[in-house]
Design an enzyme around this catalytic site. Structure first.
Site, short mmCIF file in Angstrom:
data_model
loop_
_atom_site.label_atom_id
_atom_site.label_comp_id
_atom_site.label_asym_id
_atom_site.label_seq_id
_atom_site.Cartn_x
_atom_site.Cartn_y
_atom_site.Cartn_z
N SER A 130 0.83 -1.20 0.00
CA SER A 130 0.00 0.00 0.00
C SER A 130 0.88 1.26 0.00
O SER A 130 1.59 1.50 -0.97
CB SER A 130 -0.96 -0.05 1.20
OG SER A 130 -1.97 0.92 1.07
N HIS A 165 -4.24 -1.95 -4.07
CA HIS A 165 -5.63 -2.30 -3.72
C HIS A 165 -6.57 -2.18 -4.93
O HIS A 165 -7.71 -1.73 -4.81
CB HIS A 165 -6.15 -1.40 -2.59
CG HIS A 165 -5.28 -1.35 -1.38
ND1 HIS A 165 -4.91 -2.48 -0.68
CD2 HIS A 165 -4.71 -0.29 -0.74
CE1 HIS A 165 -4.15 -2.11 0.35
NE2 HIS A 165 -3.99 -0.81 0.32
#
Length: 239
Positions: A130, A165
């Site tokens: 991330s 994501h």
């Protein structure tokens, strides 16, 4: 002194690892396996989470179970002023998720961005998920500002942009496509949760995954439209 034999490596995960898939250690084991030492030194940098105590505990809980030497580097409660020596002693840097905008700002304020570049160029393996994936690229698609998906200027160790994501957060794909079609973000890579891009030098060497279904994608702007090419990962569960 840096020699031609040094291998620069970055493993950028869209999501996964100990914090998102605690019962599935395949990506974390892959990262550890890149270091040929029996007990590699792996340092967790949780800046993006505000050095969350829970996040740090999760890291140690996961990595004390495997053959390595885990540690962490806090910017909110630093134990040393000599970040450079500490970072350069590590074999692997593992950067956690959270607010990428804060991460970049704090790293630059402390000079950690320069230290990490030196470490990378010296052969220390850089990794993360991330925010810890976005940070290595020139640009990233981030939700650091609440309610918005925005373009963030990052460290630029790797060319282009990055979007983590990709399958896990519904706003990611349309935002990335729109920004790219409008020329507001550079071409780059989108990565599903459970997938990692493995760069050697500045080149993508391999794509791996902790589950069979997730994918990575190469996105390019072509005549104001977006060309999305699937990058099929190697499923680590088959190894």
């Amino acid at each position: 002194m840096i020699t031609n034999s040094v291998t620069k490596q970055i493993i950028a995960m869209g999501g996964g690892g100990f914090s998102m898939e605690p019962e599935n250690p395949l990506l974390d084991r892959y990262i550890l396996g890149l270091c040929k030492k029996k007990r590699p030194k792996i340092c967790f940098i949780p800046t993006a989470s505000g050095d969350s105590d829970k996040y740090i505990v999760k890291f140690y809980s996961a990595f004390v179970q495997v053959l390595c030497q885990p540690s962490h580097l806090s910017l909110f409660n630093p134990f040393t002023s000599d970040f450079r020596s500490f970072v350069l002693e590590q074999d692997i840097i593992y950067v956690g998720g959270g607010n990428t905008k804060n991460l970049i700002a704090l790293w630059k304020e402390w000079g950690l961005d320069h230290v990490l570049r030196e470490a990378w160029e010296s052969g220390v393996i850089l990794s993360g998920l991330s925010a810890g994936s976005i940070c290595w690229f020139e640009e990233g698609l981030t939700d650091s500002i609440p309610g918005n998906m925005t373009v963030l200027q990052c460290l630029g160790f790797l060319k282009g942009s990055n979007c983590p994501h990709y399958d896990g957060e519904p706003r990611r794909k349309p935002a990335y496509h729109q920004l790219l079609s409008e020329g507001l973000i550079s071409s780059g890579y989108a990565v599903d949760d459970g997938v990692a891009l493995h760069f050697v030098g500045e080149q993508l060497e391999k794509v791996v995954s902790s589950r069979p279904q997730p994918k990575a994608y190469c996105l390019e702007r072509v005549d104001k439209t977006v060309k999305e090419t699937i990058l099929e990962p190697i499923y680590l569960g088959n190894n």
